[in-house]
Design a protein around this motif. Structure first.
Motif, PDB file in Angstrom:
ATOM      1  N   GLU A  13      35.840  14.295  80.699  1.00 28.37           N
ATOM      2  CA  GLU A  13      36.888  14.840  79.843  1.00 28.37           C
ATOM      3  C   GLU A  13      36.775  14.354  78.399  1.00 28.37           C
ATOM      4  OE1 GLU A  13      39.065  17.119  80.691  1.00 28.37           O
ATOM      5  OE2 GLU A  13      38.274  17.223  82.727  1.00 28.37           O
ATOM      6  N   ASP A  60      32.439  24.619  77.396  1.00 30.01           N
ATOM      7  CA  ASP A  60      33.387  23.794  78.159  1.00 30.01           C
ATOM      8  C   ASP A  60      34.556  24.637  78.658  1.00 30.01           C
ATOM      9  OD1 ASP A  60      32.708  21.107  75.926  1.00 30.01           O
ATOM     10  OD2 ASP A  60      32.137  21.201  78.037  1.00 30.01           O
ATOM     11  N   ALA A  69      35.717  25.180  81.615  1.00 27.06           N
ATOM     12  CA  ALA A  69      36.593  24.548  82.618  1.00 27.06           C
ATOM     13  C   ALA A  69      37.575  23.574  81.995  1.00 27.06           C
ATOM     14  CB  ALA A  69      35.734  23.827  83.660  1.00 27.06           C
ATOM     15  N   ARG A  70      37.291  23.103  80.780  1.00 25.24           N
ATOM     16  CA  ARG A  70      38.136  22.087  80.155  1.00 25.24           C
ATOM     17  C   ARG A  70      39.252  22.698  79.303  1.00 25.24           C
ATOM     18  NH1 ARG A  70      37.842  18.546  75.871  1.00 25.24           N
ATOM     19  NH2 ARG A  70      35.864  19.332  75.067  1.00 25.24           N
ATOM     20  N   ASP A 129      42.220  25.471  78.947  1.00 26.52           N
ATOM     21  CA  ASP A 129      43.057  26.348  79.771  1.00 26.52           C
ATOM     22  C   ASP A 129      42.891  27.813  79.401  1.00 26.52           C
ATOM     23  OD1 ASP A 129      45.858  24.007  79.991  1.00 26.52           O
ATOM     24  OD2 ASP A 129      43.973  24.146  81.097  1.00 26.52           O
ATOM     25  N   ARG A 151      39.605  29.213  80.613  1.00 26.17           N
ATOM     26  CA  ARG A 151      39.631  29.336  82.073  1.00 26.17           C
ATOM     27  C   ARG A 151      40.473  30.536  82.502  1.00 26.17           C
ATOM     28  NH1 ARG A 151      40.734  24.343  82.879  1.00 26.17           N
ATOM     29  NH2 ARG A 151      42.970  24.586  83.228  1.00 26.17           N
ATOM     30  N   ARG A 178      29.648  21.724  84.560  1.00 31.77           N
ATOM     31  CA  ARG A 178      30.573  21.279  85.606  1.00 31.77           C
ATOM     32  C   ARG A 178      30.728  22.398  86.638  1.00 31.77           C
ATOM     33  NH1 ARG A 178      35.681  18.501  82.828  1.00 31.77           N
ATOM     34  NH2 ARG A 178      35.863  17.601  84.910  1.00 31.77           N
ATOM     35  N   ASP A 228      31.175  22.428  89.702  1.00 31.83           N
ATOM     36  CA  ASP A 228      32.165  22.201  90.755  1.00 31.83           C
ATOM     37  C   ASP A 228      33.533  22.758  90.393  1.00 31.83           C
ATOM     38  OD1 ASP A 228      33.533  19.103  89.774  1.00 31.83           O
ATOM     39  OD2 ASP A 228      31.873  20.098  88.771  1.00 31.83           O
ATOM     40  N   LEU A 229      33.767  23.033  89.110  1.00 31.75           N
ATOM     41  CA  LEU A 229      35.079  23.525  88.674  1.00 31.75           C
ATOM     42  C   LEU A 229      35.109  25.034  88.464  1.00 31.75           C
ATOM     43  CD1 LEU A 229      36.057  20.759  86.086  1.00 31.75           C
ATOM     44  CD2 LEU A 229      36.562  20.867  88.529  1.00 31.75           C
ATOM     45  N   LEU A 230      34.038  25.720  88.853  1.00 33.88           N
ATOM     46  CA  LEU A 230      33.941  27.141  88.496  1.00 33.88           C
ATOM     47  C   LEU A 230      33.936  28.075  89.701  1.00 33.88           C
ATOM     48  CD1 LEU A 230      31.421  26.784  85.547  1.00 33.88           C
ATOM     49  CD2 LEU A 230      33.864  27.225  85.417  1.00 33.88           C
ATOM     50  N   ASP A 231      34.484  27.644  90.821  1.00 31.46           N
ATOM     51  CA  ASP A 231      34.800  28.525  91.963  1.00 31.46           C
ATOM     52  C   ASP A 231      33.633  29.324  92.517  1.00 31.46           C
ATOM     53  OD1 ASP A 231      37.430  27.791  92.008  1.00 31.46           O
ATOM     54  OD2 ASP A 231      38.068  29.400  90.668  1.00 31.46           O
TER      55      ASP A 231
END
Length: 471
Positions: A128, A410, A412-413, A415, A418, A440, A442-445
């Motif tokens: 972060e 970035d 995923a970082r 809002d 996203r 990242r 793991d944060l992208l479904d």
């Protein structure tokens, strides 16, 4: 040497205009260095023109921030031709890192720029982190150490002095020192394990300079930022680590220092603590230069700053100016490194020219206004976008039959990025996301993604290649 010349000799100054103003011409021979910033360089041709003017005609040591990847000054408007540290760390081939740094050094030297405020030696242990991210080689201290050393060796082999930054480490913060004062909450044992090793590696590799961080590390000194900490700069960096090169402050205008001490006050405190070169940004130009210079002279006069300390600092900067390495031919390894570091998941080859949705978030101040462009690399491969839209053009973009590519940094970082990506996915599950920030997945479904770890030209070229060929 008189005190006025000693004061000039520790100043790394900037200026706001494109053409160097008259005060720069007058002061340049005695200055520690003149720093070129992005606003001085509206075209790629300006860096070599101004670098040669300042060095050959004005007699200045010329410095700049050229990390490669996202932080570039030579290619501020067009994007760096080499990838940044994240890519090099992901590839984990020290020979490639050395070659990329040597290429940067060769270009700088040819442009008359002999001091590079790089590499970033921070261990980015917190994903972060708002200011380091892809500027770091990674989160593993051993990996960051070996690539920091390789980068230093490659750059300095081209005859350009390197500056490892940001001591004692800016990789474990959730605040950006451009805007506020970050605090690192690690213990001393954790700092020695996670953040110190890359700086030891840089010193072992012969780095000519180390830049301070405007961060508080309470385990080392609970009082103030490292830039004004005698404990950190003199006791640890000089005494314990044995570093005898130039200690450079991060820019004194940054809020992490300025809001507590003021620019002039921070300058004097930094010199007293053990810093040698005071870095000033472009804004304020001559007024800022004279403000800091006058503060140094006043501090010597009232003995707040011992003249012997000022002499020591100016002498270290003078030795840096005298230093010159032997240039050797550079290898262009950047594109291959970017290819090896990129990650693509679930991407089918483009069926035709896409609609490109750009999510442009305001970058941090280290990156500045440097742009990025995926449309150009796609066009070079025969897939020029049908049109390019921003977040306000999503509904029309996803309604048509054309392939959809979303590009952001970035995602995923942030809002809003996203949320836009979720809207696109809901209407077009076949859409592909190209993320130029810290990867990242793991944060992208599980969506189709291309992750290239930076916004330099090689990163964007590789993103275009993966969109065209699929994975």
């Amino acid at each position: 040497m008189n005190v006025e010349r000693l004061a000039d000799g520790v100043l790394l100054v900037g200026y706001e205009e494109v053409e160097p103003p008259e005060w720069i011409r007058r002061a340049a021979p005695d200055l520690g260095a003149v720093v070129l910033y992005g606003q001085n360089l509206p075209t790629d041709a300006d860096a070599p023109r101004l670098g040669r003017l300042l060095s050959e005609e004005y007699g200045a040591l010329v410095a700049t921030d050229e990390e490669g990847g996202d932080v570039t000054r030579l290619h501020y408007r067009s994007g760096s031709p080499v990838p940044g540290n994240h890519v090099l760390g992901a590839v984990d081939d020290v020979a490639t890192t050395t070659a990329v740094a040597h290429r940067i050094g060769s270009e700088l030297r040819a442009a008359g720029i002999r001091f590079d405020l790089a590499p970033d030696a921070d261990v980015n242990v917190d994903p972060e982190n708002p200011v380091i991210g892809v500027r770091s080689f990674g989160s593993d201290p051993a990996l960051v150490s070996r690539h920091t050393a390789a980068w230093v060796l490659g750059l300095q082999a081209a005859g350009v002095a390197a500056c490892a930054k940001h001591f004692p480490g800016h990789g474990d913060t959730r605040a950006d020192s451009h805007h506020e004062l970050p605090t690192t909450r690690c213990t001393e044992a954790e700092w020695r394990r996670d953040h110190l090793p890359p700086f030891v590696a840089a010193i072992t590799a012969g780095v000519r300079a180390i830049m301070t961080a405007h961060v508080v590390v309470p385990a080392l000194d609970p009082e103030g930022p490292a830039t004004v900490s005698r404990r950190i700069l003199t006791d640890v960096l000089r005494g314990e680590l044995g570093f005898d090169g130039v200690v450079v402050t991060d820019a004194l205008e940054m809020a992490g220092l300025r809001d507590r001490y003021g620019i002039a006050g921070g300058a004097v405190r930094a010199l007293v603590a053990g810093a040698d070169a005071l870095c000033l940004g472009a804004l304020g130009g001559e007024v800022r230069y004279r403000e800091v210079r006058d503060a140094i002279l006043a501090a010597v006069a009232d003995k707040t700053l011992p003249v012997e300390r000022l002499e020591q600092a100016a002498n270290r900067v003078r030795l840096l100016r005298q230093w010159a390495g032997e240039a050797v031919p550079a290898k262009d390894a950047g594109l291959e490194a970017a290819r090896r570091a990129a990650v693509a998941r679930g991407v089918s080859p483009l069926a035709g020219a896409p609609v490109l949705i750009e999510l442009r978030h305001a970058p941090n101040l280290a990156v500045g206004e440097a742009g990025w462009d995926l449309g150009g690399p796609l066009a070079a491969l025969g897939f020029a976008p049908v049109r390019t839209v921003g977040a306000d053009g999503v509904d029309a973009a996803v309604a048509g039959p054309d392939p959809v590519v979303v590009v952001g940094r970035d995602v995923a970082r942030h809002d809003w990025q996203r949320d836009v990506w979720a809207r696109v996915r809901a209407e077009r599950p076949d859409a592909v996301l190209v993320d130029l920030g810290l990867p990242r997945p793991d944060l992208l479904d599980g969506a189709p993604v291309v992750l290239v770890g930076g916004a330099g030209r090689p990163n964007l070229r590789v993103a275009a290649e993966l969109l065209v060929t699929g994975s």
